[in-house]
Design an enzyme around this catalytic site. Structure first.
Site, PDB file in Angstrom:
ATOM      1  N   ASP A 128       0.848  -1.186   0.000  1.00 23.35           N
ATOM      2  CA  ASP A 128       0.000   0.000   0.000  1.00 23.35           C
ATOM      3  C   ASP A 128       0.886   1.239   0.000  1.00 23.35           C
ATOM      4  O   ASP A 128       1.966   1.215   0.600  1.00 23.35           O
ATOM      5  CB  ASP A 128      -0.830  -0.007   1.292  1.00 23.35           C
ATOM      6  CG  ASP A 128      -2.265   0.410   1.105  1.00 23.35           C
ATOM      7  OD1 ASP A 128      -2.795   0.192   0.010  1.00 23.35           O
ATOM      8  OD2 ASP A 128      -2.841   0.943   2.067  1.00 23.35           O
ATOM      9  N   TYR A 187       2.268   4.861   1.251  1.00 24.85           N
ATOM     10  CA  TYR A 187       2.253   5.585   2.521  1.00 24.85           C
ATOM     11  C   TYR A 187       1.059   6.529   2.526  1.00 24.85           C
ATOM     12  O   TYR A 187       0.697   7.094   1.493  1.00 24.85           O
ATOM     13  CB  TYR A 187       3.539   6.393   2.692  1.00 24.85           C
ATOM     14  CG  TYR A 187       4.795   5.551   2.793  1.00 24.85           C
ATOM     15  CD1 TYR A 187       4.954   4.616   3.801  1.00 24.85           C
ATOM     16  CD2 TYR A 187       5.830   5.730   1.879  1.00 24.85           C
ATOM     17  CE1 TYR A 187       6.114   3.866   3.904  1.00 24.85           C
ATOM     18  CE2 TYR A 187       6.999   4.986   1.970  1.00 24.85           C
ATOM     19  CZ  TYR A 187       7.139   4.046   2.989  1.00 24.85           C
ATOM     20  OH  TYR A 187       8.285   3.303   3.082  1.00 24.85           O
ATOM     21  N   PHE A 226       7.943   1.803  -0.959  1.00 29.73           N
ATOM     22  CA  PHE A 226       8.946   2.055   0.081  1.00 29.73           C
ATOM     23  C   PHE A 226       9.643   3.410  -0.033  1.00 29.73           C
ATOM     24  O   PHE A 226      10.349   3.824   0.878  1.00 29.73           O
ATOM     25  CB  PHE A 226      10.003   0.935   0.126  1.00 29.73           C
ATOM     26  CG  PHE A 226       9.457  -0.395   0.537  1.00 29.73           C
ATOM     27  CD1 PHE A 226       9.169  -0.665   1.871  1.00 29.73           C
ATOM     28  CD2 PHE A 226       9.192  -1.383  -0.398  1.00 29.73           C
ATOM     29  CE1 PHE A 226       8.645  -1.895   2.262  1.00 29.73           C
ATOM     30  CE2 PHE A 226       8.666  -2.617  -0.026  1.00 29.73           C
ATOM     31  CZ  PHE A 226       8.394  -2.869   1.309  1.00 29.73           C
ATOM     32  N   HIS A 282       9.035  -8.949   6.578  1.00 29.09           N
ATOM     33  CA  HIS A 282       8.901  -7.555   6.131  1.00 29.09           C
ATOM     34  C   HIS A 282       9.870  -6.669   6.924  1.00 29.09           C
ATOM     35  O   HIS A 282      10.187  -6.963   8.080  1.00 29.09           O
ATOM     36  CB  HIS A 282       7.463  -7.097   6.368  1.00 29.09           C
ATOM     37  CG  HIS A 282       7.097  -5.825   5.683  1.00 29.09           C
ATOM     38  ND1 HIS A 282       7.364  -4.583   6.229  1.00 29.09           N
ATOM     39  CD2 HIS A 282       6.483  -5.593   4.499  1.00 29.09           C
ATOM     40  CE1 HIS A 282       6.927  -3.644   5.400  1.00 29.09           C
ATOM     41  NE2 HIS A 282       6.391  -4.219   4.343  1.00 29.09           N
TER      42      HIS A 282
END
Length: 219
Positions: free
Chosen positions: A64, A66, A77, A186
């Protein structure tokens, strides 16, 4: 109609005519008109614009965008230069340091990776401000899954970095033996110490690229 300016256009032309995408487009039009949505509309497809399919060497799957002000920029990222780094990105930087691959000066803007062939692909490409996962289940996953399948079908060897259970769920679509799949926990603070730190993925990815006659990524 969306124009990305490279060989991803064929996928876009096909997907944009499908009922799920027409429904998604209608939903997004309403969301951008009535809510604060990230990333800015002209950056939704930035990952595809910066990394053509034929030039993709590494695929880094996120979930998803930010969802806080000034962060999302269409690349998984990555955040804009000068933005406070989210914890997952800080942990990515730490793993690069541990592998001896951290290049200074470091930038939180990962466009430089994208321009070297790292497709920074979120599964969902938009999100409402301050509401994580608010655009999941609206059609984006179908679009990005089809992009992953197109990457899988391409004969050029690629590395798929699957961090966390959500990204690892995409493994079933990566069936071409030419590709390398690297899985781990993760990089979020909740799981980084459960297998992300020490995974060696950046070095392993570069070793694979070099062994297949490609330039390594300057991380």
């Amino acid at each position: 109609m969306i124009r990305v300016g490279n060989d991803w256009q064929k996928l876009f032309d096909i997907e944009q005519e499908k009922p799920y995408y027409l429904s998604l487009r209608s939903f997004l039009k309403h969301e951008y008109a009535t809510e604060v949505v990230f990333p800015p509309m002209d950056e939704i497809f930035q990952a595809f614009r910066l990394t053509p399919l034929s030039e993709t060497k590494v695929v880094l799957v996120g979930q998803d965008p930010y969802h806080e002000e000034g962060q999302a920029m269409g690349l998984s990222f990555s955040v804009r230069e000068g933005t406070v780094e989210p914890p997952s990105l800080r942990n990515i930087k730490e793993e690069l340091r541990n592998e001896g691959l951290l290049h200074e000066p470091w930038s939180s803007d990962l466009s430089r990776w994208a321009k070297q062939g790292v497709l920074l692909l979120n599964s969902t490409l938009t999100v409402r401000a301050h509401q994580a996962a608010s655009h999941q289940g609206k059609g984006w996953e179908t679009f990005t899954d089809n992009a992953i399948m197109a990457l899988n079908e391409d004969s050029k060897p690629k590395v798929f970095l699957l961090w966390g259970s959500y990204a690892r769920s995409k493994k079933v679509m990566i069936t071409n033996p030419a590709h390398l799949i690297l899985e781990s926990a993760h990089p979020s603070p909740l799981s980084a110490y459960r297998g992300f730190f020490g995974n060696g993925h950046f070095k392993k990815a570069n070793d694979f690229l070099v062994s297949n006659g490609m330039d390594p990524i300057i991380w």
